[in-house]
Design a protein around this motif. Structure first.
Motif, mmCIF file in Angstrom:
data_model
loop_
_atom_site.group_PDB
_atom_site.id
_atom_site.type_symbol
_atom_site.label_atom_id
_atom_site.label_comp_id
_atom_site.label_asym_id
_atom_site.label_seq_id
_atom_site.Cartn_x
_atom_site.Cartn_y
_atom_site.Cartn_z
ATOM 1 N N ASP A 1 5.420 11.106 -2.936
ATOM 2 C CA ASP A 1 4.455 10.453 -2.066
ATOM 3 C C ASP A 1 3.705 9.377 -2.858
ATOM 4 O O ASP A 1 4.082 9.026 -3.973
ATOM 5 N N HIS A 2 2.631 8.864 -2.255
ATOM 6 C CA HIS A 2 1.850 7.779 -2.850
ATOM 7 C C HIS A 2 1.398 8.129 -4.268
ATOM 8 O O HIS A 2 1.608 7.355 -5.211
ATOM 9 N N GLU B 1 4.915 4.629 -2.847
ATOM 10 C CA GLU B 1 6.186 5.344 -2.961
ATOM 11 C C GLU B 1 7.358 4.415 -2.650
ATOM 12 O O GLU B 1 8.424 4.504 -3.276
ATOM 13 N N THR B 2 7.154 3.490 -1.692
ATOM 14 C CA THR B 2 8.203 2.514 -1.384
ATOM 15 C C THR B 2 8.329 1.482 -2.498
ATOM 16 O O THR B 2 9.434 1.082 -2.873
ATOM 17 N N HIS C 1 0.815 -1.218 0.000
ATOM 18 C CA HIS C 1 0.000 0.000 0.000
ATOM 19 C C HIS C 1 0.846 1.264 0.000
ATOM 20 O O HIS C 1 0.330 2.345 -0.278
ATOM 21 N N ARG C 2 2.129 1.149 0.299
ATOM 22 C CA ARG C 2 3.027 2.297 0.240
ATOM 23 C C ARG C 2 3.653 2.338 -1.150
ATOM 24 O O ARG C 2 4.767 1.872 -1.378
ATOM 25 N N THR D 1 -3.181 -3.114 7.169
ATOM 26 C CA THR D 1 -2.130 -3.167 6.148
ATOM 27 C C THR D 1 -2.560 -4.034 4.972
ATOM 28 O O THR D 1 -2.353 -3.682 3.806
#
Length: 441
Positions: free
Chosen positions: A217-218, A99-100, A96-97, A257
């Motif tokens: 960001d996302h 950006e990661t 869900h992240r 999560t």
């Protein structure tokens, strides 16, 4: 077998010797994947033409999902795709992240000629391609550096106009990178490449230089992915294959999560269906429990609908064009053919090829496959890794020792320390003596 370079052969055999999946040369011993070739090549061709694609690969632990996606990655690279493989995990790379996920994507980005991370080379090739396009137009002389830089910046803005509308920072970072390169500001250029790759904590001075604020960001990550696809296309890579591996780990994540991750996957699939990422081919892998169980895809009805696929009892009649394809794993015949392919690959680089082929003949390979499967409780589907590791060990001994006969001098032993968690669960524990046998009286 086609001629294989010694370096490529040793890379493959060395990985098998260590019990790992090689990062290259998988076509040299791929068994049972031939039926996927035409469908996958056709889908990659659609992406090459400006479309986008998606495929879910399902299979139990040990069924060869990692091998499959790396084999697909090799085929994609032969079509000049860029390729990246990302392991999803709750702590390091939560789905869900985004950006990661994007940062991991750029860190592991490869091409047929560039190892990870290829982002810097791709950006440099893109800038070079812009310069070539400007010079080819004949409106600017190569000797007029100031006019050339201005024309390249103008073309850069036109090429990234769509991305700049949603993420002005991406275009600004590329503009700043080009300016820093021209001015000899190496540290600024490196920092801006890091920003383009989604790295956090980029120096403020570099961001001020390019006129950008904050980190990706996302939502900025999705726009950056669009920008990356534009870069790839303009410098000769028609598409990007992204593998999200081990999505079954979502089942063990916290409820919030897990549900955020499933929703992020649904969002990606919708964007692909709407062709918001032309040039992207997304592949995910997971176990049947992830796709069908209560803690996986089925928790989010819209995602379950998008991935719904009917499977008949006989896998021979699977629809390989569907959203999901399944890997059925190995049977004894496939394991034997795998052994033959690896033996031939090994023998080509052996000191005494005929000795290896003679002592590790087809009948020995079949018996050896049966023995390894027996050590794993007959679960042939999870046997290939251990089978190949032990087989290379046998062939090493045959090649190094002229008087070594595997039928007389080699006894298969399997210790728990050399097994994966799944293999350890299937391993047949044998008592060393009668005293170790527990009787229920």
């Amino acid at each position: 077998m086609n001629t294989v370079s010694p370096v490529r052969r040793e890379e493959v055999v060395g990985a098998l010797r260590r019990g790992t999946v090689p990062h290259g040369g998988l076509d040299l011993f791929a068994v049972g994947l031939e039926r996927f070739e035409s469908v996958l090549d056709r889908e990659l061709g659609t992406v090459t033409s400006g479309g986008a694609g998606f495929k879910a690969v399902r299979g139990e632990y040990g069924s060869g999902k990692t091998f499959f996606v790396r084999w697909l990655g090799e085929r994609a690279k032969r079509a000049n795709f860029a390729v990246t493989e990302i392991q999803i995990s709750e702590t390091e790379t939560p789905l869900h992240r985004l950006e990661t996920v994007y940062r991991r994507l750029t860190e592991r980005l490869t091409t047929a000629t560039q190892p990870p991370s290829a982002l810097r080379e791709i950006v440099d090739n893109w800038v070079y391609a812009l310069e070539e396009d400007v010079l080819a137009a004949g409106e600017v002389a190569e000797t007029d550096e100031e006019a050339l830089d201005a024309a390249v910046l103008e073309l850069l803005e036109r090429r990234l106009s769509e991305v700049a509308a949603t993420n002005p920072g991406f275009a600004a970072a590329l503009r700043g990178y080009h300016r820093a390169q021209a001015a000899g500001e190496a540290a600024i250029a490196e920092a801006l490449i890091a920003w383009l790759g989604g790295q956090p904590n980029v120096a403020s001075a570099a961001k001020r230089y390019a006129g950008i604020k904050g980190d990706l960001d996302h939502f900025g990550a999705l726009a950056a992915l669009k920008g990356l696809l534009v870069l790839l296309r303009d410098c000769g890579h028609p598409g990007l294959l992204v593998v999200l591996d081990e999505l079954e780990t979502l089942q063990r994540a916290r409820t919030d999560t897990r549900e955020k991750g499933l929703n992020a996957l649904r969002q990606l699939l919708d964007e692909i269906a709407n062709n918001q990422f032309p040039g992207l081919y997304l592949v995910i892998t997971g176990t049947p429990a992830f796709f069908d169980g209560p803690q996986g895809v089925q928790r989010l009805a819209p995602l379950a609908q998008r991935l719904a696929t009917d499977f008949l009892p006989d896998a021979r009649y699977d629809n390989l064009r569907a959203a999901q394809v399944r890997l059925t794993g190995f049977d004894l015949d496939k394991l034997h053919h795998l052994g033959v392919a690896v033996r031939e690959l090994y023998a080509e680089g052996a000191d005494d090829p005929q000795r290896v082929r003679g002592l590790v003949d087809d009948s020995y390979l079949l018996a050896f496959a049966e023995a390894v499967a027996g050590e794993l409780g007959g679960r042939i589907g999870i046997a290939p890794r251990l089978f190949l590791r032990k087989l290379v060990d046998v062939m090493d001994r045959v090649d190094q020792n002229p008087d070594f006969d595997p039928r007389r001098h080699y006894s298969l032993t399997v210790g728990g320390h050399e097994l994966t968690e799944v293999e350890r669960g299937a391993h047949v524990q044998r008592a060393a003596s009668a005293d170790e046998v527990e009787l229920d009286l």
